[in-house]
Design a protein around this motif. Structure first.
Motif, PDB file in Angstrom:
ATOM      1  N   ARG A 108       0.451   1.542  -1.900  1.00  0.00           N
ATOM      2  CA  ARG A 108       0.613   0.670  -3.073  1.00  0.00           C
ATOM      3  C   ARG A 108       1.136   0.837  -4.716  1.00  0.00           C
ATOM      4  NH1 ARG A 108      -4.494  -2.245  -0.704  1.00  0.00           N
ATOM      5  NH2 ARG A 108      -3.497  -3.234   1.149  1.00  0.00           N
ATOM      6  N   SER A 139      11.129   1.915   3.306  1.00  0.00           N
ATOM      7  CA  SER A 139       9.415   0.697   2.726  1.00  0.00           C
ATOM      8  C   SER A 139       9.442  -0.116   2.056  1.00  0.00           C
ATOM      9  CB  SER A 139       8.512   1.159   3.040  1.00  0.00           C
ATOM     10  OG  SER A 139       8.175   2.941   3.987  1.00  0.00           O
ATOM     11  N   GLU A 143       9.723  -4.472   1.962  1.00  0.00           N
ATOM     12  CA  GLU A 143       9.084  -5.120   0.879  1.00  0.00           C
ATOM     13  C   GLU A 143       9.421  -6.478   0.195  1.00  0.00           C
ATOM     14  OE1 GLU A 143       5.145  -5.839  -1.212  1.00  0.00           O
ATOM     15  OE2 GLU A 143       5.665  -4.647   0.841  1.00  0.00           O
ATOM     16  N   ARG A 147       8.740 -10.458  -0.009  1.00  0.00           N
ATOM     17  CA  ARG A 147       8.641 -10.556  -0.897  1.00  0.00           C
ATOM     18  C   ARG A 147      10.078 -12.103  -1.303  1.00  0.00           C
ATOM     19  NH1 ARG A 147       8.366  -7.020  -5.678  1.00  0.00           N
ATOM     20  NH2 ARG A 147      10.248  -6.367  -5.419  1.00  0.00           N
ATOM     21  N   LYS A 170       4.013   0.255   7.011  1.00  0.00           N
ATOM     22  CA  LYS A 170       3.780  -1.003   6.864  1.00  0.00           C
ATOM     23  C   LYS A 170       1.518  -0.709   6.878  1.00  0.00           C
ATOM     24  CE  LYS A 170       3.383  -3.067  11.588  1.00  0.00           C
ATOM     25  NZ  LYS A 170       3.098  -3.509  12.960  1.00  0.00           N
TER      26      LYS A 170
END
Length: 271
Positions: A108, A139, A143, A147, A170
């Motif tokens: 993250r 990634s 993402e 989003r 993931k």
């Protein structure tokens, strides 16, 4: 097109500028692209036995590895039988890391750092990543798509070049981060992509697995015939320039069409 350049593990913006220099200079000479270079937030020492391999220090990683690392496990991929397919190789590699509890927080933070860099560079609309940087870039593409679907936030990355990459990651369960593989997740990267790798790369399975989860009608590949490197020799750079001379204008034209279609739809909705 403006590329955000993401180096590999134990790299730096300065070193990646040198590694990518011949290809970047060729694309700039042809008027196809400009580049801005990033690096990980975590200064690291190279692994024992690799002190002179990664270039001038300081060296960085996007991943905070203070609580653990999988470099030793990664090297096991070099010894896997060639008969095993890319997806099975990645699954076997992931098995070595079971029980670690640090991956989700680290991932993250890494994605957040790169997203912040993109926000700080509003003209960036593409990404070029090498090794760890390619895995992170892949990634990020996934993402951004997720989003956009959830919040309506426009996607920034319209084209990606992956050099010796690995499939996007993931979250799984409470702690793990796992690769998205085509025989489990299907196609997860829907933007145009260009995959550069070498047939002598000890980690070729990762690059193949990344290609396999990319939309096949929008992806192309190039084998430079070497190992886990950024190709810099004149012949490969010329051939890559010729391919991108065709790819990049087509991507830009499609982006203009898509933006025009969205604008027309918004005007109809408002009127």
């Amino acid at each position: 097109m403006k590329f955000l350049c993401l180096p590999g593990a134990y790299g730096s913006a300065k070193n990646f500028r040198v590694q990518l220099g011949p290809l970047a200079d060729e694309l700039e000479r042809r008027g196809l692209a400009t580049f801005t270079y990033s690096q990980g937030a975590h200064e690291v020492e190279p692994p024992v036995g690799w002190e002179d391999y990664f270039g001038a220090r300081p060296l960085y990683r996007f991943l905070d590895t203070r609580h653990g690392d999988n470099f030793a496990n990664l090297r096991r991929l070099r010894h896997m039988p060639h008969s095993i397919n890319a997806e099975d190789a990645i699954r076997l590699f992931q098995g070595y890391g079971e029980g670690d509890d640090w991956h989700q927080q680290v991932w993250r933070e890494a994605l957040g750092d790169v997203s912040k860099t993109i926000d700080e560079n509003p003209d960036v609309d593409a990404v070029i990543g090498y090794s760890e940087g390619a895995m992170l870039g892949a990634s990020l593409v996934v993402e951004e798509a997720m989003r956009a679907q959830q919040t309506g936030r426009p996607r920034r990355i319209k084209f990606a070049i992956f050099i010796s990459g690995s499939p996007p990651l993931k979250f799984e369960g409470e702690n793990r981060v796992v690769a998205q593989l085509v025989d489990e997740a299907g196609i997860v990267i829907d933007i145009p992509t260009f995959h550069i790798f070498g047939c002598d790369d000890a980690f070729l399975g990762g690059a193949v697995a990344l290609y396999n989860v990319s939309e096949p009608t929008k992806s192309a590949m190039f084998d430079h015939g070497l190992g886990h490197i950024v190709p810099r020799d004149a012949e490969n750079v010329r051939m890559l320039g010729d391919i991108l001379q065709d790819l990049i204008p087509r991507v830009e034209e499609q982006n203009r069409r898509d933006e025009g279609a969205v604008g027309a739809q918004e005007r109809r909705a408002a009127g």
